[in-house]
Design a protein around this motif. Structure first.
Motif, PDB file in Angstrom:
ATOM      1  N   LYS A   1       0.815  -1.216   0.000  1.00  0.00           N
ATOM      2  CA  LYS A   1       0.000   0.000   0.000  1.00  0.00           C
ATOM      3  C   LYS A   1       0.850   1.268   0.000  1.00  0.00           C
ATOM      4  O   LYS A   1       0.516   2.240  -0.667  1.00  0.00           O
ATOM      5  N   GLU A   2       1.984   1.210   0.709  1.00  0.00           N
ATOM      6  CA  GLU A   2       2.841   2.402   0.713  1.00  0.00           C
ATOM      7  C   GLU A   2       3.330   2.723  -0.698  1.00  0.00           C
ATOM      8  O   GLU A   2       3.367   3.880  -1.113  1.00  0.00           O
ATOM      9  N   GLU A   3       3.692   1.663  -1.419  1.00  0.00           N
ATOM     10  CA  GLU A   3       4.176   1.861  -2.783  1.00  0.00           C
ATOM     11  C   GLU A   3       3.088   2.492  -3.650  1.00  0.00           C
ATOM     12  O   GLU A   3       3.336   3.442  -4.392  1.00  0.00           O
ATOM     13  N   ALA A   4       1.871   1.953  -3.535  1.00  0.00           N
ATOM     14  CA  ALA A   4       0.755   2.488  -4.321  1.00  0.00           C
ATOM     15  C   ALA A   4       0.514   3.951  -3.962  1.00  0.00           C
ATOM     16  O   ALA A   4       0.343   4.802  -4.844  1.00  0.00           O
ATOM     17  N   PHE A   5       0.519   4.254  -2.668  1.00  0.00           N
ATOM     18  CA  PHE A   5       0.235   5.622  -2.223  1.00  0.00           C
ATOM     19  C   PHE A   5       1.322   6.592  -2.692  1.00  0.00           C
ATOM     20  O   PHE A   5       1.044   7.709  -3.099  1.00  0.00           O
ATOM     21  N   MET A   6       2.583   6.136  -2.613  1.00  0.00           N
ATOM     22  CA  MET A   6       3.683   7.026  -2.957  1.00  0.00           C
ATOM     23  C   MET A   6       3.789   7.291  -4.451  1.00  0.00           C
ATOM     24  O   MET A   6       4.191   8.356  -4.872  1.00  0.00           O
TER      25      MET A   6
ATOM     26  N   ILE B   1      -8.279   6.786   0.679  1.00  0.00           N
ATOM     27  CA  ILE B   1      -8.291   5.341   0.905  1.00  0.00           C
ATOM     28  C   ILE B   1      -7.729   5.001   2.277  1.00  0.00           C
ATOM     29  O   ILE B   1      -8.278   4.183   3.002  1.00  0.00           O
ATOM     30  N   PHE B   2      -6.699   5.711   2.660  1.00  0.00           N
ATOM     31  CA  PHE B   2      -6.068   5.416   3.945  1.00  0.00           C
ATOM     32  C   PHE B   2      -6.960   5.823   5.120  1.00  0.00           C
ATOM     33  O   PHE B   2      -7.120   5.085   6.082  1.00  0.00           O
ATOM     34  N   THR B   3      -7.559   7.022   5.029  1.00  0.00           N
ATOM     35  CA  THR B   3      -8.313   7.511   6.180  1.00  0.00           C
ATOM     36  C   THR B   3      -9.787   7.134   6.136  1.00  0.00           C
ATOM     37  O   THR B   3     -10.424   7.048   7.172  1.00  0.00           O
ATOM     38  N   GLN B   4     -10.340   6.933   4.941  1.00  0.00           N
ATOM     39  CA  GLN B   4     -11.769   6.628   4.870  1.00  0.00           C
ATOM     40  C   GLN B   4     -12.077   5.475   3.933  1.00  0.00           C
ATOM     41  O   GLN B   4     -12.773   5.652   2.917  1.00  0.00           O
TER      42      GLN B   4
ATOM     43  N   TRP C   1      -4.457   2.509  14.104  1.00  0.00           N
ATOM     44  CA  TRP C   1      -3.484   2.479  15.193  1.00  0.00           C
ATOM     45  C   TRP C   1      -2.809   3.838  15.371  1.00  0.00           C
ATOM     46  O   TRP C   1      -2.482   4.239  16.476  1.00  0.00           O
ATOM     47  N   ASP C   2      -2.589   4.525  14.248  1.00  0.00           N
ATOM     48  CA  ASP C   2      -1.910   5.818  14.334  1.00  0.00           C
ATOM     49  C   ASP C   2      -2.883   6.953  14.653  1.00  0.00           C
ATOM     50  O   ASP C   2      -2.493   8.104  14.767  1.00  0.00           O
ATOM     51  N   GLN C   3      -4.162   6.586  14.765  1.00  0.00           N
ATOM     52  CA  GLN C   3      -5.170   7.600  15.077  1.00  0.00           C
ATOM     53  C   GLN C   3      -5.312   7.743  16.595  1.00  0.00           C
ATOM     54  O   GLN C   3      -5.982   8.640  17.077  1.00  0.00           O
ATOM     55  N   LEU C   4      -4.725   6.803  17.325  1.00  0.00           N
ATOM     56  CA  LEU C   4      -4.768   6.843  18.785  1.00  0.00           C
ATOM     57  C   LEU C   4      -3.392   7.265  19.298  1.00  0.00           C
ATOM     58  O   LEU C   4      -2.381   6.965  18.679  1.00  0.00           O
ATOM     59  N   ALA C   5      -3.407   7.980  20.418  1.00  0.00           N
ATOM     60  CA  ALA C   5      -2.127   8.404  20.991  1.00  0.00           C
ATOM     61  C   ALA C   5      -2.116   8.139  22.486  1.00  0.00           C
ATOM     62  O   ALA C   5      -3.157   8.166  23.133  1.00  0.00           O
ATOM     63  N   LEU C   6      -0.934   7.869  23.001  1.00  0.00           N
ATOM     64  CA  LEU C   6      -0.776   7.656  24.430  1.00  0.00           C
ATOM     65  C   LEU C   6      -0.227   8.937  25.059  1.00  0.00           C
ATOM     66  O   LEU C   6       0.552   9.657  24.442  1.00  0.00           O
ATOM     67  N   THR C   7      -0.650   9.210  26.287  1.00  0.00           N
ATOM     68  CA  THR C   7      -0.157  10.398  26.978  1.00  0.00           C
ATOM     69  C   THR C   7      -0.141  10.124  28.479  1.00  0.00           C
ATOM     70  O   THR C   7      -0.850   9.243  28.959  1.00  0.00           O
ATOM     71  N   ARG C   8       0.705  10.919  29.180  1.00  0.00           N
ATOM     72  CA  ARG C   8       0.719  10.785  30.637  1.00  0.00           C
ATOM     73  C   ARG C   8      -0.185  11.824  31.276  1.00  0.00           C
ATOM     74  O   ARG C   8      -0.421  11.799  32.479  1.00  0.00           O
TER      75      ARG C   8
ATOM     76  N   PHE D   1      -7.964  -5.211   4.624  1.00  0.00           N
ATOM     77  CA  PHE D   1      -6.756  -5.332   3.804  1.00  0.00           C
ATOM     78  C   PHE D   1      -5.715  -4.297   4.228  1.00  0.00           C
ATOM     79  O   PHE D   1      -4.526  -4.608   4.328  1.00  0.00           O
ATOM     80  N   LEU D   2      -6.157  -3.067   4.494  1.00  0.00           N
ATOM     81  CA  LEU D   2      -5.214  -2.030   4.909  1.00  0.00           C
ATOM     82  C   LEU D   2      -4.623  -2.356   6.276  1.00  0.00           C
ATOM     83  O   LEU D   2      -3.464  -2.061   6.549  1.00  0.00           O
ATOM     84  N   GLY D   3      -5.442  -2.976   7.140  1.00  0.00           N
ATOM     85  CA  GLY D   3      -4.957  -3.434   8.435  1.00  0.00           C
ATOM     86  C   GLY D   3      -4.635  -2.289   9.376  1.00  0.00           C
ATOM     87  O   GLY D   3      -5.080  -1.152   9.172  1.00  0.00           O
ATOM     88  N   GLU D   4      -3.882  -2.581  10.421  1.00  0.00           N
ATOM     89  CA  GLU D   4      -3.432  -1.598  11.397  1.00  0.00           C
ATOM     90  C   GLU D   4      -4.582  -0.726  11.901  1.00  0.00           C
ATOM     91  O   GLU D   4      -4.473   0.499  11.955  1.00  0.00           O
ATOM     92  N   ALA D   5      -5.689  -1.400  12.251  1.00  0.00           N
ATOM     93  CA  ALA D   5      -6.839  -0.652  12.773  1.00  0.00           C
ATOM     94  C   ALA D   5      -7.499  -1.446  13.900  1.00  0.00           C
ATOM     95  O   ALA D   5      -7.452  -2.667  13.929  1.00  0.00           O
ATOM     96  N   ASN D   6      -8.075  -0.708  14.830  1.00  0.00           N
ATOM     97  CA  ASN D   6      -8.877  -1.313  15.903  1.00  0.00           C
ATOM     98  C   ASN D   6     -10.336  -1.212  15.498  1.00  0.00           C
ATOM     99  O   ASN D   6     -10.752  -0.232  14.869  1.00  0.00           O
ATOM    100  N   TYR D   7     -11.117  -2.194  15.885  1.00  0.00           N
ATOM    101  CA  TYR D   7     -12.556  -2.124  15.631  1.00  0.00           C
ATOM    102  C   TYR D   7     -13.278  -2.135  16.966  1.00  0.00           C
ATOM    103  O   TYR D   7     -13.002  -2.984  17.820  1.00  0.00           O
ATOM    104  N   LEU D   8     -14.196  -1.169  17.141  1.00  0.00           N
ATOM    105  CA  LEU D   8     -14.972  -1.098  18.382  1.00  0.00           C
ATOM    106  C   LEU D   8     -16.450  -1.181  18.047  1.00  0.00           C
ATOM    107  O   LEU D   8     -16.939  -0.490  17.137  1.00  0.00           O
ATOM    108  N   ASP D   9     -17.174  -2.028  18.799  1.00  0.00           N
ATOM    109  CA  ASP D   9     -18.616  -2.137  18.589  1.00  0.00           C
ATOM    110  C   ASP D   9     -19.309  -0.893  19.158  1.00  0.00           C
ATOM    111  O   ASP D   9     -18.841  -0.313  20.137  1.00  0.00           O
ATOM    112  N   GLY D  10     -20.419  -0.543  18.542  1.00  0.00           N
ATOM    113  CA  GLY D  10     -21.173   0.602  19.043  1.00  0.00           C
ATOM    114  C   GLY D  10     -22.469   0.757  18.266  1.00  0.00           C
ATOM    115  O   GLY D  10     -22.918  -0.188  17.609  1.00  0.00           O
ATOM    116  N   ARG D  11     -23.058   1.946  18.336  1.00  0.00           N
ATOM    117  CA  ARG D  11     -24.296   2.163  17.571  1.00  0.00           C
ATOM    118  C   ARG D  11     -24.247   3.535  16.922  1.00  0.00           C
ATOM    119  O   ARG D  11     -23.540   4.436  17.394  1.00  0.00           O
TER     120      ARG D  11
END
Lengths: 267, 337
Positions: free
Chosen positions: B194-199, B221-224, B272-279, B233-243
């Protein structure tokens, strides 16, 4: 290199084992008397060589026939084997594996059975006793070898280069002459050499189908073996070996001349 | 050069469907990428465009002319294969001249064209070499030159860089991009990377499971990603159930504006890159459960309230396993399926 002495011993033993029979053939052609326990003949004579090579007209006739039949058989074999091998090697169809095995059938059935069966058919067709008839029967026995070798070559080379050539705008004819033939040339040469040798060494088939009218080198050779004229048989055997080697050298020479830098499957 | 249009293209081999209802338009002179996992049908699509296969249904149109049943020989749509398929018995020069010879180009014009393209791909000093004597990058340049010298309607690159070493791969990407910029041929790049295609391209089509999932800019394609299959297929994502209710998605991470109809069972995608950790204290407290260092970033596994486990891709390497941290959602689109 460990055990250099052992390696040398093994090497020279094999060399001796393969060349000794040929050497003894050479000596045999000029020996009028060679009995146990003498290591070398006790009486030498040129008469066998002279009688076979200079006095017997049938020698030349047999050589010409043998070479002509082997050449025609090789040509017919390749003409049939190349398209067949391409289909069996590259195209996917139902029963492909079974057909690949059945190609070898003429070699699995006893040769005499095939020959007797074909003899009747060839008599009906008026081909018995002719060079054409002998060529047809020889081809039955060379075709399995040639097809088998070429199937492997087509499987190895694949279809990709032909597809690439087509995309570059090459006509089917140009694809054949400029891509397919040069790429399968090593296999084609092996198939040709094998067909030539198989045809050249046929005895029973030539004997039956030729009906005594088509004289070849093996047909001259065998009676002398049976009658115990071992020296004459030795001369014919050497003649046989030399003409086969000469033909192979000629074929290789032609290929090298026309396909310089031919691709000898260096994958 | 040409504009390429595919109209409702289907392809099956016996029972097996390889392509289903693919419609696509590629502009004249465009560098277009066809992205998908292996076995998705993207290489088959390439072969359909080149004329090596015929579609079971649908049309292949070049410059408004129906080319569906035009032979490969007359299409001038040339695939550069992954392993280059250079004719091993011909020299570099002869390989490049092959197509010109096939087209009956007169000797003088042929020689000047081969000469020019050899200069363009920096292979003048290797013109008498056989392909077996060349390096991977050189072989690829010969294959490109052999195709480009014919001024093809479209150049089709099949996984062109996957046989090259990492360093060489990047320089060959730049080389191909520059060559395309210069000669302005229509180019379709097939890749599973995917990186190759995007670049490499401004528009990317993604095929998953025989179907075209989305044709869009790399960013879109990457964000939506429009479909769950594409997201997987793009992977690197979390899925959360909701409504989903009234344009909002309600889930364990909060409420997010989404463009989706009301649904009681929705799955939200958080990269995965849409979430960030902080103290610094925030709404979502969690604990680092696992960490794996990957050079330019670190992968963390974080557990938050109610036992949810999330993966986070962070440029910060200093959080440790067992640490109590806070999780924030960076402002970026959330997709629900």
């Amino acid at each position: 290199m460990r055990f250099p002495r052992l390696r040398a011993i093994i090497f020279y033993s094999f060399l001796f084992a393969t060349s000794a029979p040929v050497l003894s053939l050479v000596v045999l052609t000029v020996s009028a008397a060679w009995r146990y326990p003498s290591l070398l003949p006790t009486v030498f004579s040129w008469r066998y060589l002279v009688s076979v090579l200079a006095q017997d007209r049938r020698t030349a006739e047999a050589l010409i026939n043998s070479t002509l039949i082997a050449a025609l058989t090789t040509a017919l074999t390749l003409l049939l084997a190349v398209p067949a091998a391409k289909a069996l090697g590259l195209y996917q169809f139902r029963g492909r594996q079974a057909v690949k095995l059945l190609v070898l059938l003429p070699l699995m059935v006893p040769g005499i059975t095939v020959t007797m069966g074909m003899h009747l058919t060839l008599i009906h067709l008026g081909l018995a006793g002719s060079i054409a008839g002998v060529v047809v029967v020889h081809t039955v026995f060379t075709l399995p070898y040639a097809t088998r070798v070429l199937i492997n070559v087509f499987e190895l080379v694949g279809e990709k280069y032909e597809k690439q050539a087509a995309m570059l705008g090459a006509s089917p004819r140009m694809i054949l002459t400029d891509v397919t033939l040069p790429m399968i040339m090593p296999g084609l040469l092996s198939a040709a050499i094998m067909s030539f040798i198989v045809s050249f060494s046929q005895y029973i088939t030539t004997f039956f189908i030729g009906g005594g009218r088509i004289l070849t080198v093996p047909l001259l050779l065998v009676p002398h073996l049976q009658s115990g004229e071992i020296q004459v048989a030795a001369v014919y055997s050497l003649l046989f070996i030399m003409s086969t080697l000469a033909s192979i050298a000629l074929m290789e020479g032609i290929v090298r001349k026309f396909y310089k830098g031919a691709y000898f499957l260096q994958t | 050069m040409a504009n390429i249009r595919l109209e409702h293209v289907y392809k099956s081999y016996g029972e097996q469907q390889v392509l289903a209802d693919v419609s696509l338009e590629i502009d004249d002179g465009e560098m277009f990428a066809l992205l998908g996992p292996s076995g998705s049908g993207k290489t088959t699509l390439l072969r359909l465009i080149a004329g090596l296969e015929a579609p079971s249904a649908g049309k292949v149109i070049f410059n408004n002319a129906d080319f569906t049943h035009v032979s490969a020989q007359r299409r001038k749509a040339i695939i550069v294969f992954q392993d280059y398929a250079l004719f091993p018995h011909l020299t570099v020069w002869q390989n490049i001249a092959f197509g010109l010879r096939a087209g009956g180009v007169p000797r003088v014009a042929l020689e000047s064209k081969v000469h020019d393209i050899l200069g363009l791909v920096h292979l003048k000093d290797r013109q008498h070499s056989l392909p077996g004597e060349l390096s991977g990058g050189q072989k690829q340049r010969v294959a490109l030159a052999r195709a480009c010298v014919l001024e093809p309607r479209v150049l089709l690159l099949d996984e062109p860089f996957s046989n090259l070493d990492t360093g060489l791969r990047q320089s060959m990407r730049d080389f191909v991009a520059a060559l395309q910029e210069r000669l302005r041929f229509t180019c379709i790049l097939v890749t599973h990377d995917k990186e190759e295609a995007f670049m490499m391209s401004r528009r990317v089509a993604v095929i998953v499971d025989s179907r075209l999932q989305q044709v869009d800019t790399p960013e879109a394609i990457f964000t939506q990603p429009l479909t769950k299959k594409l997201s997987d297929f793009l992977g690197e994502a979390n899925y959360l159930d909701g409504r989903v209710q009234g344009g909002n998605f309600y889930c364990a991470l909060g409420i997010f504006a989404v463009n989706a109809p009301d649904s009681a069972n929705a799955v939200g995608r958080f990269r995965w890159d849409q979430l960030a950790l902080t103290r610094e204290a925030g709404p979502h407290q969690g604990r680092v459960a696992a960490k794996s260092y990957a050079g330019k970033a670190t992968y963390y596994t974080v557990t938050i309230e109610r036992g949810h486990t999330l993966n986070v891709f962070s440029a910060r390497h200093d959080f440790f396993v067992g640490e109590e941290i806070f999780l924030e959602v960076l402002p970026s689109a959330v997709n629900v399926y």
